[in-house]
Motif scaffolding. Structure first.
Motif, PDB file in Angstrom:
ATOM      1  N   PHE A  96      30.882   6.721 -15.557  1.00 17.93           N
ATOM      2  CA  PHE A  96      29.683   7.535 -15.371  1.00 17.93           C
ATOM      3  C   PHE A  96      29.381   7.775 -13.895  1.00 17.93           C
ATOM      4  N   ALA A  97      29.561   6.741 -13.083  1.00 16.74           N
ATOM      5  CA  ALA A  97      29.268   6.902 -11.651  1.00 16.74           C
ATOM      6  C   ALA A  97      30.176   7.967 -11.057  1.00 16.74           C
ATOM      7  N   PHE A  98      31.426   7.970 -11.484  1.00 13.86           N
ATOM      8  CA  PHE A  98      32.358   8.960 -10.948  1.00 13.86           C
ATOM      9  C   PHE A  98      31.980  10.362 -11.412  1.00 13.86           C
ATOM     10  N   ILE A  99      31.630  10.480 -12.684  1.00 13.84           N
ATOM     11  CA  ILE A  99      31.247  11.799 -13.203  1.00 13.84           C
ATOM     12  C   ILE A  99      30.016  12.318 -12.460  1.00 13.84           C
ATOM     13  N   VAL A 100      29.030  11.471 -12.315  1.00 16.22           N
ATOM     14  CA  VAL A 100      27.801  11.893 -11.636  1.00 16.22           C
ATOM     15  C   VAL A 100      28.111  12.281 -10.189  1.00 16.22           C
ATOM     16  N   ALA A 101      28.928  11.464  -9.519  1.00 15.08           N
ATOM     17  CA  ALA A 101      29.278  11.759  -8.127  1.00 15.08           C
ATOM     18  C   ALA A 101      30.024  13.085  -8.034  1.00 15.08           C
ATOM     19  N   TYR A 102      30.914  13.313  -8.983  1.00 10.03           N
ATOM     20  CA  TYR A 102      31.708  14.543  -8.988  1.00 10.03           C
ATOM     21  C   TYR A 102      30.795  15.752  -9.158  1.00 10.03           C
ATOM     22  N   ILE A 103      29.868  15.646 -10.097  1.00 12.01           N
ATOM     23  CA  ILE A 103      28.951  16.763 -10.349  1.00 12.01           C
ATOM     24  C   ILE A 103      28.077  17.013  -9.116  1.00 12.01           C
ATOM     25  N   LEU A 104      27.604  15.938  -8.507  1.00 10.87           N
ATOM     26  CA  LEU A 104      26.663  16.094  -7.395  1.00 10.87           C
ATOM     27  C   LEU A 104      27.343  16.519  -6.089  1.00 10.87           C
ATOM     28  N   THR A 105      28.656  16.608  -6.098  1.00  9.75           N
ATOM     29  CA  THR A 105      29.311  17.134  -4.894  1.00  9.75           C
ATOM     30  C   THR A 105      29.793  18.565  -5.130  1.00  9.75           C
ATOM     31  N   GLN A 106      29.367  19.167  -6.232  1.00  9.98           N
ATOM     32  CA  GLN A 106      29.799  20.538  -6.544  1.00  9.98           C
ATOM     33  C   GLN A 106      28.800  21.575  -6.057  1.00  9.98           C
ATOM     34  N   ASN A 107      28.087  21.285  -4.982  1.00 12.62           N
ATOM     35  CA  ASN A 107      27.132  22.242  -4.416  1.00 12.62           C
ATOM     36  C   ASN A 107      26.090  22.734  -5.410  1.00 12.62           C
ATOM     37  N   ARG A 155      20.613  12.559  -6.137  1.00 13.08           N
ATOM     38  CA  ARG A 155      21.241  11.360  -5.569  1.00 13.08           C
ATOM     39  C   ARG A 155      20.212  10.268  -5.338  1.00 13.08           C
ATOM     40  N   THR A 156      19.071  10.669  -4.764  1.00 11.21           N
ATOM     41  CA  THR A 156      18.022   9.680  -4.486  1.00 11.21           C
ATOM     42  C   THR A 156      17.508   9.078  -5.792  1.00 11.21           C
ATOM     43  N   VAL A 157      17.262   9.960  -6.750  1.00 10.52           N
ATOM     44  CA  VAL A 157      16.703   9.483  -8.020  1.00 10.52           C
ATOM     45  C   VAL A 157      17.671   8.530  -8.708  1.00 10.52           C
ATOM     46  N   PHE A 158      18.962   8.884  -8.721  1.00 12.65           N
ATOM     47  CA  PHE A 158      19.939   8.012  -9.371  1.00 12.65           C
ATOM     48  C   PHE A 158      20.090   6.685  -8.644  1.00 12.65           C
ATOM     49  N   PHE A 159      19.867   6.695  -7.349  1.00  9.19           N
ATOM     50  CA  PHE A 159      20.053   5.473  -6.579  1.00  9.19           C
ATOM     51  C   PHE A 159      18.863   4.526  -6.725  1.00  9.19           C
ATOM     52  N   MET A 160      17.694   5.097  -7.000  1.00 11.67           N
ATOM     53  CA  MET A 160      16.466   4.300  -6.978  1.00 11.67           C
ATOM     54  C   MET A 160      16.441   3.051  -7.871  1.00 11.67           C
ATOM     55  N   PRO A 161      16.951   3.109  -9.111  1.00 10.87           N
ATOM     56  CA  PRO A 161      16.881   1.905  -9.959  1.00 10.87           C
ATOM     57  C   PRO A 161      17.485   0.684  -9.294  1.00 10.87           C
ATOM     58  N   ASN A 162      18.428   0.935  -8.402  1.00 12.43           N
ATOM     59  CA  ASN A 162      19.099  -0.165  -7.736  1.00 12.43           C
ATOM     60  C   ASN A 162      18.170  -0.968  -6.833  1.00 12.43           C
TER      61      ASN A 162
END
Lengths: 296, 429
Positions: free
Chosen positions: A91-102, A110-117
């Motif tokens: 999932f992390a890879f998929i999300v990262a891939y999607i979020l680098t597609q402009n 990115r911020t929202v996904f990182f926040m739970p951490n």
């Protein structure tokens, strides 16, 4: 740079290198080496408090390995670590891939996904317990009543917490792929899928190494989420033969250490075994993924 | 030369650190110091104040550290390892004596011991050493909101045994909608609440078993005797309350207390320590009463409240002689001085000391009334539980499954009886 490389500056630094290393090394000794070796020694002792310990040889290890709950929690933790490793990284890879597609608002995502951490494990455990139980109560059940709810509950919790973190590492990896490779592939007429498999993933192996290492060791070391969400429940068996069906290794060790106050040795022995296991598994995993890294 | 200067500087730095340490340590050498590891977070503020008063009066340093709720054993284990270990700590049950007995100073014959009015709450090790002294006692039972009970058409005197309690509770529950309140508050099995049932309620079968067999020290095994009574009262609790089934798994102690304070239920199983919280919650003293936990045992109309204590002070025998002396002196002051006895009465209720102040808490007055009326005191038999956290966890797990309809009552019995035996064997291996 040339100034720093001159002999006049380098010599005295080289000569006093030990002086500069001393504070960190001292801290390392106090904070890591001493406790580690003392802990190792204590695993061969019977003790209540570490000040007065009597040497008993391998007795503690015998007790630890004859404890069925220890073996159970080891197996449980191994399964948990592998399942969480797969899900988190996919999932992390998929999300990262999607979020680098402009796409629009990628930074916000990115911020929202990182926040739970950023939320501590105990708090997270209780929050998710409320969410799960709020839902499960409708069906007259609860997280602590069924092993499978506890297992998947922990997986969901850990994924929610860690996918964002791994995503950041993957994004960094994705952004480090040389543009010219992609361009060359485009000119050669490669499809998106081919580019992903032949260029992106091989170039991302260092990110995979670090992410799989982190998620594997995190899975093994999980403690506070386990404590807050299930605390090992539900149980099977009774008394000393009790198996806490959702108890992970770290939790089992802490309990062994504190529950039998008259001899904390077996708990300490378990901790040493735990260290050897986790170190061994993660070194093997590092070797494996490292061997697949490509030189750019 | 430069290397020499660097060395000197480094040494000076190191020495200045050690110098700091020495300075800090010197003060305590002249007179002993007291370090109390407190067990009750709710009493922390009062202890800190009392410690300051004592230091102002005598100049003796008193440090009070409070362990977080439920973390006492762990904190104690960590603190005992330090060079400046607690000089005064809590060893309140047989398990604690088995663990820490070697570190307990024999309190027999101390000036402090001479102030006691009873030996009933003291704990001895197998060699007869007086390891710890009970400094207060507590009572638990079923707390009743008399106003609501009256609204439902009953008086406190109507409850004489299990049968009458049952019929009243069932009647209230049946009419809960029209009355606007239920019989019992939620019997939550979240860790913040489950000790009320795996600890205190479980005392009922344990007490009667031990009474029948005249057991006065930790037994290796227990039997199923009176577990049917335990089932009686547990069923009554969960079937006559607004919270049922699996939702009990997550119901907390605070929820239960809030239900009682918000007048949503008539009965609330808890102890004397809740009194201050209930008064703060808006209750008047005359609205409250505490009745014995009736569970259908023969002759239980003669039962009083469950009285006992887990609050026992021990003195660390490994502390320096001066520190031990200072600690004993401090303890004596706490139970004899005006400031000390006042604080003890406010925080802990009645204390078994000659000069103890009389607390306001009405629950204690009731406990005494029962005793004065010739009823027998149900003592705290659960103080004998082996590996108490583990044993209780097993009982709670089985109770949770049973209450959610996913487990049989036999599993609770197994957790009780087999759990006790195996944990005792493990602890005494």
């Amino acid at each position: 740079m040339t100034a720093l490389n001159s002999k006049l500056i380098r010599r005295p630094i080289q000569r006093y290198v030990w002086l500069f290393l001393l504070p960190t090394f001292a801290a390392f000794c106090v904070g890591f080496l001493y406790p580690f070796f003392k802990g190792f020694y204590l695993s061969f002792c019977k003790f209540r408090i570490t000040k007065d310990a009597t040497f008993v040889g391998l007795e503690n290890y015998k007790i630890a390995f004859s404890d069925s709950s220890f073996l159970y929690s080891f197996a449980y933790t191994a399964v948990f670590a592998v399942v969480s490793l797969l899900i988190i990284n996919v999932f992390a890879f998929i999300v990262a891939y999607i979020l680098t597609q402009n796409i629009k608002g990628a930074n916000i995502f990115r911020t929202v996904f990182f926040m739970p951490n950023l939320i501590g494990g105990i708090v997270l455990g209780y929050i998710w317990l409320m969410i799960f139980d709020g839902f499960l109560t409708r069906y007259n059940t609860a997280v602590v009543l069924e092993t499978k709810y506890g297992f998947w509950g922990l997986i969901i919790l850990l994924c929610w917490q860690q996918i964002g973190y791994m995503m950041i590492i993957y994004i960094a990896g994705l952004q480090a792929i040389p543009e010219d490779m992609m361009e060359a592939a485009d000119i050669d007429g490669a499809t998106k899928w081919q580019k992903l498999w032949k260029i992106t993933i091989p170039n991302m192996m260092p990110s995979f190494t670090i992410c799989t290492f982190l998620s594997l060791t995190n899975g093994f070391k999980l403690y506070d989420q386990n404590l807050a969400l299930t605390n090992g429940r539900p149980f099977t068996g009774t008394g000393a033969d009790q198996i806490k069906t959702t108890q992970m290794l770290a939790h089992n060790i802490v309990e062994a250490f504190y529950a039998s106050a008259r001899n904390r040795g077996p708990g300490q022995a378990k901790a040493v075994v735990f260290f050897i296991l986790v170190a061994g598994i993660s070194v093997a995993q590092l070797r494996f993924t490292r061997s697949r890294e490509v030189q750019q | 030369m430069r290397r020499f200067i660097a060395l000197i500087l480094a040494l000076a730095l190191c020495l200045s650190f050690t110098a700091c340490k020495k300075d800090g340590g010197l003060k305590g050498v002249k007179t002993g110091k007291v370090y109390y590891l407190n067990f009750k977070p709710e009493a922390d503020e009062a202890w800190q104040k009392l410690a300051k008063t004592y230091t102002d009066k005598t100049g003796v340093e008193v440090k009070v550290v409070t362990a977080a709720s439920g973390e006492y054993d762990r904190t104690l284990a960590a603190e005992m390892d330090k060079d400046a270990a607690p000089t005064m700590f809590q060893a309140g049950n047989q398990g604690a004596i088995a663990t820490w007995g070697d570190y307990c100073y024999d309190l027999k014959g101390s000036k402090f011991e001479g102030e006691l009015t009873t030996d009933a709450y003291n704990l001895y090790d197998e060699n007869g050493k007086l390891c710890s002294i009970g400094y207060c006692y507590e009572a638990f039972g079923i707390i009743v909101n008399k106003t609501l009970l009256k609204k439902a058409g009953y008086e406190i005197q109507d409850i004489k045994d299990f049968a009458s309690l049952k019929s009243i509770a069932e009647d209230i529950h049946k009419n809960a909608k029209t009355l606007g309140f239920d019989a019992f508050t939620s019997s939550g099995l979240d860790p913040s609440s489950s000790w009320r049932f795996s600890g205190h309620l479980a005392n009922m079968p344990l007490y009667y078993q031990f009474r029948d067999k005249e057991i006065t020290s930790q037994p290796a095994t227990i039997t199923k005797d009176y577990l049917d009574n335990y089932k009686n009262i547990w069923d009554l609790y969960i079937n006559n309350s607004a919270t049922k089934g699996a939702s009990l798994a997550k119901a907390t102690g605070d929820e239960s207390k809030a239900e009682f304070i918000n007048k949503k239920a008539v009965f609330y199983q808890n102890g004397t320590w809740e009194y201050a919280g209930l008064i703060d919650g808006g209750f008047l003293a005359e609205e409250l009463a505490m009745i014995p936990i009736y569970c259908g045992v023969e002759g239980e109309e003669d039962a009083g409240l469950c009285c006992g204590t887990e609050n026992c002070w021990a003195v660390n025998s490994t502390a320096s002689e001066k520190d031990i002396e200072a600690t004993l002196e401090f303890m004596y002051w706490v139970v004899t001085s005006e400031e000390g006895t006042k604080m003890m009465a406010e925080q802990f209720g009645p204390c078994p000391f000659k000069k103890a102040a009389i607390p306001e808490n009405v629950f204690f007055a009731q406990a005494n009334e029962y005793t004065a009326a010739g009823k027998y005191v149900v003592t705290w038999a659960f103080n004998f539980t082996p590996a108490v956290d583990d044993w209780r966890a097993g009982v709670v797990d089985a109770l949770t499954k049973y209450s959610a309809g996913q487990g049989k009552w036999e599993a609770v019995e197994k957790a009780f009886v087999d759990g006790w035996a195996t944990l005792y064997a493990k602890e005494n291996a």
